[in-house]
Design a protein around this motif. Sequence first.
Motif, mmCIF file in Angstrom:
data_model
loop_
_atom_site.group_PDB
_atom_site.id
_atom_site.type_symbol
_atom_site.label_atom_id
_atom_site.label_comp_id
_atom_site.label_asym_id
_atom_site.label_seq_id
_atom_site.Cartn_x
_atom_site.Cartn_y
_atom_site.Cartn_z
ATOM 1 N N ALA A 90 0.817 -1.214 0.000
ATOM 2 C CA ALA A 90 0.000 0.000 0.000
ATOM 3 C C ALA A 90 0.849 1.263 0.000
ATOM 4 N N GLU A 91 2.153 1.119 -0.213
ATOM 5 C CA GLU A 91 3.066 2.262 -0.143
ATOM 6 C C GLU A 91 3.643 2.582 -1.523
ATOM 7 N N THR A 92 4.063 3.829 -1.695
ATOM 8 C CA THR A 92 4.620 4.261 -2.969
ATOM 9 C C THR A 92 5.598 5.409 -2.732
ATOM 10 N N VAL A 93 6.436 5.686 -3.745
ATOM 11 C CA VAL A 93 7.331 6.844 -3.671
ATOM 12 C C VAL A 93 6.758 8.021 -4.440
ATOM 13 N N LEU A 94 5.673 7.806 -5.170
ATOM 14 C CA LEU A 94 5.093 8.854 -6.003
ATOM 15 C C LEU A 94 4.674 10.058 -5.173
ATOM 16 N N GLY A 95 5.115 11.227 -5.602
ATOM 17 C CA GLY A 95 4.779 12.453 -4.899
ATOM 18 C C GLY A 95 5.615 12.698 -3.660
ATOM 19 N N LEU A 96 6.559 11.795 -3.378
ATOM 20 C CA LEU A 96 7.372 11.909 -2.174
ATOM 21 C C LEU A 96 8.844 12.174 -2.475
ATOM 22 N N THR A 97 9.370 11.476 -3.458
ATOM 23 C CA THR A 97 10.780 11.616 -3.805
ATOM 24 C C THR A 97 10.994 11.189 -5.258
ATOM 25 N N GLU A 98 11.989 11.762 -5.879
ATOM 26 C CA GLU A 98 12.360 11.363 -7.237
ATOM 27 C C GLU A 98 13.660 10.568 -7.243
ATOM 28 N N ARG A 99 14.053 10.103 -6.068
ATOM 29 C CA ARG A 99 15.319 9.389 -5.950
ATOM 30 C C ARG A 99 15.159 7.874 -6.096
ATOM 31 N N PHE A 100 13.913 7.420 -6.147
ATOM 32 C CA PHE A 100 13.622 6.006 -6.396
ATOM 33 C C PHE A 100 12.630 5.888 -7.545
ATOM 34 N N LYS A 101 12.713 4.803 -8.282
ATOM 35 C CA LYS A 101 11.742 4.533 -9.336
ATOM 36 C C LYS A 101 11.362 3.062 -9.294
ATOM 37 N N LEU A 102 10.122 2.781 -9.632
ATOM 38 C CA LEU A 102 9.622 1.413 -9.620
ATOM 39 C C LEU A 102 10.362 0.574 -10.661
ATOM 40 N N ILE A 103 10.772 -0.625 -10.265
ATOM 41 C CA ILE A 103 11.401 -1.548 -11.204
ATOM 42 C C ILE A 103 10.321 -2.061 -12.154
ATOM 43 N N ASN A 104 10.579 -1.979 -13.442
ATOM 44 C CA ASN A 104 9.589 -2.386 -14.438
ATOM 45 C C ASN A 104 9.077 -3.800 -14.187
ATOM 46 N N GLY A 105 7.733 -3.914 -14.140
ATOM 47 C CA GLY A 105 7.111 -5.220 -13.981
ATOM 48 C C GLY A 105 7.172 -5.783 -12.583
ATOM 49 N N GLN A 106 7.648 -4.987 -11.617
ATOM 50 C CA GLN A 106 7.803 -5.485 -10.246
ATOM 51 C C GLN A 106 7.042 -4.597 -9.273
ATOM 52 N N ARG A 107 6.068 -5.126 -8.623
ATOM 53 C CA ARG A 107 5.315 -4.346 -7.652
ATOM 54 C C ARG A 107 6.065 -4.276 -6.320
ATOM 55 N N GLY A 108 6.189 -3.066 -5.804
ATOM 56 C CA GLY A 108 6.768 -2.877 -4.477
ATOM 57 C C GLY A 108 8.278 -2.860 -4.425
ATOM 58 N N VAL A 109 8.963 -2.996 -5.583
ATOM 59 C CA VAL A 109 10.429 -2.985 -5.608
ATOM 60 C C VAL A 109 10.901 -1.758 -6.387
ATOM 61 N N TYR A 110 11.794 -0.983 -5.777
ATOM 62 C CA TYR A 110 12.247 0.266 -6.372
ATOM 63 C C TYR A 110 13.765 0.268 -6.540
ATOM 64 N N GLY A 111 14.209 0.882 -7.627
ATOM 65 C CA GLY A 111 15.626 1.082 -7.857
ATOM 66 C C GLY A 111 16.009 2.505 -7.550
ATOM 67 N N VAL A 112 17.279 2.741 -7.324
ATOM 68 C CA VAL A 112 17.792 4.079 -7.050
ATOM 69 C C VAL A 112 17.963 4.820 -8.375
ATOM 70 N N VAL A 113 17.459 6.019 -8.443
ATOM 71 C CA VAL A 113 17.618 6.842 -9.649
ATOM 72 C C VAL A 113 19.054 7.369 -9.684
ATOM 73 N N PRO A 114 19.799 7.103 -10.760
ATOM 74 C CA PRO A 114 21.179 7.595 -10.845
ATOM 75 C C PRO A 114 21.251 9.112 -10.698
ATOM 76 N N LYS A 115 22.357 9.601 -10.172
ATOM 77 C CA LYS A 115 22.518 11.043 -9.947
ATOM 78 C C LYS A 115 22.417 11.831 -11.249
ATOM 79 N N SER A 116 22.926 11.253 -12.350
ATOM 80 C CA SER A 116 22.842 11.952 -13.627
ATOM 81 C C SER A 116 21.398 12.149 -14.048
ATOM 82 N N GLU A 117 20.566 11.141 -13.789
ATOM 83 C CA GLU A 117 19.142 11.242 -14.137
ATOM 84 C C GLU A 117 18.430 12.213 -13.204
ATOM 85 N N GLN A 118 18.830 12.215 -11.935
ATOM 86 C CA GLN A 118 18.254 13.169 -10.989
ATOM 87 C C GLN A 118 18.542 14.599 -11.434
ATOM 88 N N ALA A 119 19.750 14.816 -11.931
ATOM 89 C CA ALA A 119 20.129 16.159 -12.374
ATOM 90 C C ALA A 119 19.305 16.589 -13.584
#
Length: 281
Positions: A246-275
């Motif tokens: 029931a939890e998400t990172v949406l609207g909270l941080t842009e430092r994590f993104k959902l792993i494609n096809g995987q519910r509830g598992v997030y990857g770290v957004v690379p610093k270059s992409e954050q920039a």
Amino acid sequence: MNRDDFDMICRLLRQRSGLVLSPDKAYLMESRLLPVARKWKLAGFEDLVKSLRSKPDEALIRDVVEAMTTNESFFFRDIKPFDQFKELVLPAMLKNRTGQRRLRIWSAACSSGQEPYSLAMILSEMAAQLAGWTIEIVATDLSSEILARAKEGVYSQFEVQRGLPVTLLVKYFAQSGDRWQISPKIRSMVDYREFNLLTDPTVLGRFDVVYCRNVLIYFDQDTKAKVLDRIANLMPEDGFLFLGGAETVLGLTERFKLINGQRGVYGVVPKSEQARIAAAG
């Protein structure tokens, strides 16, 4: 219970643990805090609140917070996050960490230990593939009482029947009467530490995998965002974060993104992409 007393306890809980309670939780509050009042030889809930108002004892405050923040847990809860750990995370780490051969896992708000012990059993079952690796599981909770129970690793018949496969029960537990204790080998794989998620986690070190499941739902939006950003600071760009269903990172941080096809598992957004995201915004 009057509204002023309820609000006073709510403010205390939010300040000390981040827990946010709605007014419909008044019954839950009273039922959990009456045993605390009895422990402190107070007549009831009202006297407990009076004591907190007049001369707040840190030990009493601690008991109140622990009583309200101790949540249930069970082995292999919701099963999917553990299948994902075995089928997605470990293969990725085996590939990416061939040089380091080191893996650190954090089980945040671990309660009575079922989550970190579930991970430890998976790792034990995969010992052949992980030969030569240094693996650490750090499990934290703000409750010293629940951590003491987790370290002991003793569970009731009901608790070991909730989610734990019989094969693992037979292999990793010893029975004594109607209680079951997990083996010393599995207990030794988990390092339990007292820690409050409202504080800076850098003291815990860096982690490749973080389980922070069914915790954020108790926090307000601002606290959720701060917790997630602090966790991101501890992780490499190929790390994995697990949240509750029931939890998400949406609207909270842009430092994590959902792993494609995987519910509830997030990857770290690379610093270059954050920039790039920051520049576009």
